[in-house]
Design an enzyme around this catalytic site. Structure first.
Site, PDB file in Angstrom:
ATOM      1  N   MET A 136       2.886  -7.221   2.853  1.00 17.37           N
ATOM      2  CA  MET A 136       2.836  -8.510   2.231  1.00 17.37           C
ATOM      3  C   MET A 136       2.800  -8.453   0.721  1.00 17.37           C
ATOM      4  SD  MET A 136      -1.015  -9.377   3.451  1.00 17.37           S
ATOM      5  CE  MET A 136      -1.526 -10.670   2.396  1.00 17.37           C
ATOM      6  N   PRO A 137       3.288  -7.382   0.133  1.00 18.63           N
ATOM      7  CA  PRO A 137       3.311  -7.363  -1.336  1.00 18.63           C
ATOM      8  C   PRO A 137       4.293  -8.375  -1.912  1.00 18.63           C
ATOM      9  CG  PRO A 137       3.578  -5.157  -0.445  1.00 18.63           C
ATOM     10  CD  PRO A 137       3.713  -6.108   0.696  1.00 18.63           C
TER      11      PRO A 137
END
Length: 135
Positions: free
Chosen positions: A1-2
């Site tokens: 989820m960067p």
């Protein structure tokens, strides 16, 4: 989820180089932080010279106008060792594959929690029964 933001001085990199930078950042995230390959969100910003400032020698590192500011917002929980390996691997990858000086790879990691994210539809997908425990 960067979520990745890359800032650079306008005119320093062409489209092919930017694509290579993007690819190497994603590969390093997958390898060092176990990010799923399809978890891919990046934004690149080219700045005019009047909008791009940096110290050319802070901490005795000789920077050039090829400097990349890479800010990565991601879920907390990575160890110091993981982060150190990520930094060195990313700098090496960018140097070898895109010909960027390692001195010009400036990275900031911003840790967040699951409740700090929505991927659309106004829903916090990472919390609650449907999203618990994803990285």
């Amino acid at each position: 989820m960067p979520f990745v933001r890359v800032s650079y001085k306008e005119g320093q990199y062409d489209a092919l180089q930017l694509e290579g930078i993007s690819s190497e950042i994603q590969r390093a995230l997958v390898e060092h932080f176990n990010v799923p390959e399809e978890d891919f969100f990046q934004v690149f910003h080219g700045h005019k010279a009047s909008e791009f400032y940096y110290s050319p020698s802070y901490m005795d590192i000789k920077r050039t106008d090829g400097l990349l500011f890479i800010q990565i917002t991601l879920k907390s929980g990575r160890s110091t060792a993981q982060k150190k390996h990520f930094y060195s691997s990313l700098a090496e990858r960018l140097s070898e594959r895109v010909a960027i000086r390692t001195e010009d790879v400036f990275v900031v990691l911003v840790d967040t929690e699951f409740e700090d994210w929505t991927f659309g539809n106004g829903i916090a997908q990472m919390i609650g029964p449907e999203g618990a425990g994803r990285r």
